[in-house]
Scaffold this motif. Structure first.
Motif, PDB file in Angstrom:
ATOM      1  N   GLU A  57       0.831  -1.212   0.000  1.00  0.00           N
ATOM      2  CA  GLU A  57       0.000   0.000   0.000  1.00  0.00           C
ATOM      3  C   GLU A  57       0.864   1.260   0.000  1.00  0.00           C
ATOM      4  N   ARG A  58       1.979   1.200   0.714  1.00  0.00           N
ATOM      5  CA  ARG A  58       2.846   2.369   0.744  1.00  0.00           C
ATOM      6  C   ARG A  58       3.537   2.584  -0.610  1.00  0.00           C
ATOM      7  N   LEU A  59       3.875   1.503  -1.277  1.00  0.00           N
ATOM      8  CA  LEU A  59       4.464   1.639  -2.600  1.00  0.00           C
ATOM      9  C   LEU A  59       3.518   2.344  -3.565  1.00  0.00           C
ATOM     10  N   ILE A  60       2.226   2.044  -3.475  1.00  0.00           N
ATOM     11  CA  ILE A  60       1.238   2.707  -4.339  1.00  0.00           C
ATOM     12  C   ILE A  60       1.236   4.204  -4.081  1.00  0.00           C
ATOM     13  N   ARG A  61       1.209   4.583  -2.788  1.00  0.00           N
ATOM     14  CA  ARG A  61       1.227   6.006  -2.443  1.00  0.00           C
ATOM     15  C   ARG A  61       2.562   6.650  -2.831  1.00  0.00           C
ATOM     16  N   PHE A  62       3.628   5.915  -2.636  1.00  0.00           N
ATOM     17  CA  PHE A  62       4.966   6.386  -2.995  1.00  0.00           C
ATOM     18  C   PHE A  62       5.011   6.730  -4.488  1.00  0.00           C
ATOM     19  N   ARG A  63       4.535   5.792  -5.304  1.00  0.00           N
ATOM     20  CA  ARG A  63       4.556   6.014  -6.748  1.00  0.00           C
ATOM     21  C   ARG A  63       3.689   7.203  -7.144  1.00  0.00           C
ATOM     22  N   HIS A  64       2.561   7.355  -6.499  1.00  0.00           N
ATOM     23  CA  HIS A  64       1.684   8.496  -6.803  1.00  0.00           C
ATOM     24  C   HIS A  64       2.395   9.811  -6.486  1.00  0.00           C
ATOM     25  N   GLY A  65       3.112   9.839  -5.355  1.00  0.00           N
ATOM     26  CA  GLY A  65       3.862  11.045  -5.024  1.00  0.00           C
ATOM     27  C   GLY A  65       4.922  11.357  -6.072  1.00  0.00           C
ATOM     28  N   ILE A  66       5.612  10.309  -6.562  1.00  0.00           N
ATOM     29  CA  ILE A  66       6.619  10.505  -7.606  1.00  0.00           C
ATOM     30  C   ILE A  66       5.959  11.010  -8.889  1.00  0.00           C
ATOM     31  N   ASP A  67       4.783  10.461  -9.232  1.00  0.00           N
ATOM     32  CA  ASP A  67       4.061  10.919 -10.424  1.00  0.00           C
ATOM     33  C   ASP A  67       3.718  12.401 -10.321  1.00  0.00           C
ATOM     34  N   LEU A  68       3.287  12.846  -9.136  1.00  0.00           N
ATOM     35  CA  LEU A  68       2.973  14.268  -8.952  1.00  0.00           C
ATOM     36  C   LEU A  68       4.218  15.125  -9.146  1.00  0.00           C
ATOM     37  N   LEU A  69       5.349  14.653  -8.612  1.00  0.00           N
ATOM     38  CA  LEU A  69       6.588  15.388  -8.796  1.00  0.00           C
ATOM     39  C   LEU A  69       7.025  15.372 -10.267  1.00  0.00           C
ATOM     40  N   GLU A  70       6.829  14.245 -10.938  1.00  0.00           N
ATOM     41  CA  GLU A  70       7.147  14.169 -12.370  1.00  0.00           C
ATOM     42  C   GLU A  70       6.320  15.180 -13.159  1.00  0.00           C
ATOM     43  N   LEU A  71       5.043  15.310 -12.809  1.00  0.00           N
ATOM     44  CA  LEU A  71       4.178  16.268 -13.492  1.00  0.00           C
ATOM     45  C   LEU A  71       4.670  17.689 -13.266  1.00  0.00           C
TER      46      LEU A  71
END
Length: 410
Positions: free
Chosen positions: A36-50
């Motif tokens: 579950e934390r990996l999912i949130r982690f990846r979402h945070g990275i996606d926001l930073l990528e954007l």
């Protein structure tokens, strides 16, 4: 909060938080919680990528990169941000197209798609607009919500093809032009392969190798890379056995092996064989290749002068081979399912050791199991009831197919 912290910008605080998190030890959590934390982690990275894409696009709209001596903004980002050129260009293109993709951006911010989806969407938008068509993100966004990034890439190619088939065709033609294969012989005789295939050529090779690189039973512990390599060799041998005729249309191209009678017999002290394009090969390999081959006798005199050349004879004969196919119906190794067209005739007692070339002394073996018997030291025998038994290498049971054979050594 002290005055120094008051002066920190939100960007600075973000970097401090990231650095602190990266330096912190991992906490004790369950595997489910980690997922579950990996999912949130990846979402945070996606926001930073954007956000990075937005700012990269803004930077690219200025002449700052050129002013600092770079040839382009993408080149500046590649070097200074330590990224590949493709990733830098993708970020700039995504940032530039984000304003035309509000629904997709909102889906990313909500965690429903990833930055990889958005980058593909942006590339498709640019391609469709370049073709003079209007772009509607909604149909593709519905697919992005359901499909992985890899599958969504195919969805985007379909969309680009619908808008501009000629460009997609040109991409495939260019991909074929990029095909290459290099075979480099190493000092130890090994051959290194370096190559590149277009998607269609790669698919053809994958499909052809698929059944050849499957595990051949519970005891097959070869890693996938080894099985793929074995499958490629088997594919080449099959093509030589059943493939193209030479220019004269009388014989098919095949490997040319030169060996002495002593080598074929596996006598101690005999030299190895000479295989075209491979150099010296051991006697066990000579015996395997000679099991099912066209044999030509060449008598040499002093100084290797050719005295006489005999007629090429096929071992076994065409009639014997046909009878063998009817009887064995494929590789006889226990558990192997290779059909007859993917096998060679194997002499249970090699003809170089005095074995007869008749049905009682012949069985069909696929490339891998034929190699196992000769080079690998296995033994194929028939029981009194006619069953085929495969006996693993043993110090106490001498193989009659592996050379040099102490039984016939002189």
């Amino acid at each position: 909060m002290c005055d120094g912290e008051d002066k920190l910008t939100g960007f600075d605080r973000l970097l401090q938080a990231v650095e602190a998190f990266a330096a912190s030890p991992g906490s004790e959590i369950t595997a489910f919680e980690l997922g579950e934390r990996l999912i949130r982690f990846r979402h945070g990275i996606d926001l930073l990528e954007l956000r990075f894409a937005h700012e990269a696009a803004t930077f690219a709209s200025t002449d700052e990169a050129v002013r600092q001596g770079s040839i382009s903004s993408i080149d500046w980002i590649r070097h200074r941000c330590r990224m590949s050129g493709n990733v830098a260009a993708r970020s700039v293109a995504t940032g530039e197209a984000a304003a035309q993709l509000p629904a997709s951006v909102a889906a990313l911010e909500a965690g429903r798609i990833g930055f990889g989806h958005l980058a593909l969407m942006a590339g498709t938008e640019r391609a469709v607009e370049r073709a003079g068509r209007s772009f509607d993100e909604r149909p593709l966004l519905e697919l992005a919500l359901e499909h992985s990034v890899g599958r969504f890439a195919e969805d985007c190619t379909h969309a680009r093809h619908a808008a501009d088939a000629a460009t997609v065709l040109a991409e495939h033609v260019n991909a074929v032009d990029c095909r290459r294969l290099e075979l480099s012989k190493c000092e130890d005789g090994l051959v290194a392969l370096h190559g590149l295939l277009d998607p269609v050529g790669g698919a053809a090779l994958r499909v052809a190798l698929g059944p050849l690189c499957a595990r051949s039973g519970a005891g097959d512990e070869r890693p996938r890379a080894r099985r793929l390599a074995d499958g490629l060799v088997e594919l080449a041998l099959h093509a030589l056995d059943h493939g193209f005729a030479t220019e004269g249309a009388t014989t098919r191209t095949h490997l040319q092996l030169t060996a002495s009678v002593e080598t074929v017999m596996g006598l101690s002290g005999a030299p190895g064989g000479d295989l075209e394009f491979a150099g010296v090969v051991p006697a066990a390999t000579v015996q395997r290749l000679a099991c099912d081959a066209s044999i030509r006798r060449v008598l040499l005199g002093p100084n290797s002068a050719v005295i006489d050349v005999g007629r090429a004879l096929r071992v076994p004969s065409g009639a014997g081979r046909a009878a063998l196919r009817v009887r064995d119906q494929g590789c006889v190794w226990p558990g192997c399912e290779r059909p007859s067209s993917w096998t060679n005739a194997h002499h249970i007692l090699h003809w170089g050791h005095g074995g007869d070339t008749d049905l009682e002394n012949l069985v069909q073996l696929c490339y891998r199991h034929h190699w196992n018997v000769h080079e690998g030291g296995w033994q194929v025998v028939k029981s009194d009831e006619g069953r085929i038994l495969a006996i693993p290498p043993s110090h106490t049971y001498q193989s009659r197919a592996r050379a040099p054979d102490p039984v016939v050594a002189v």
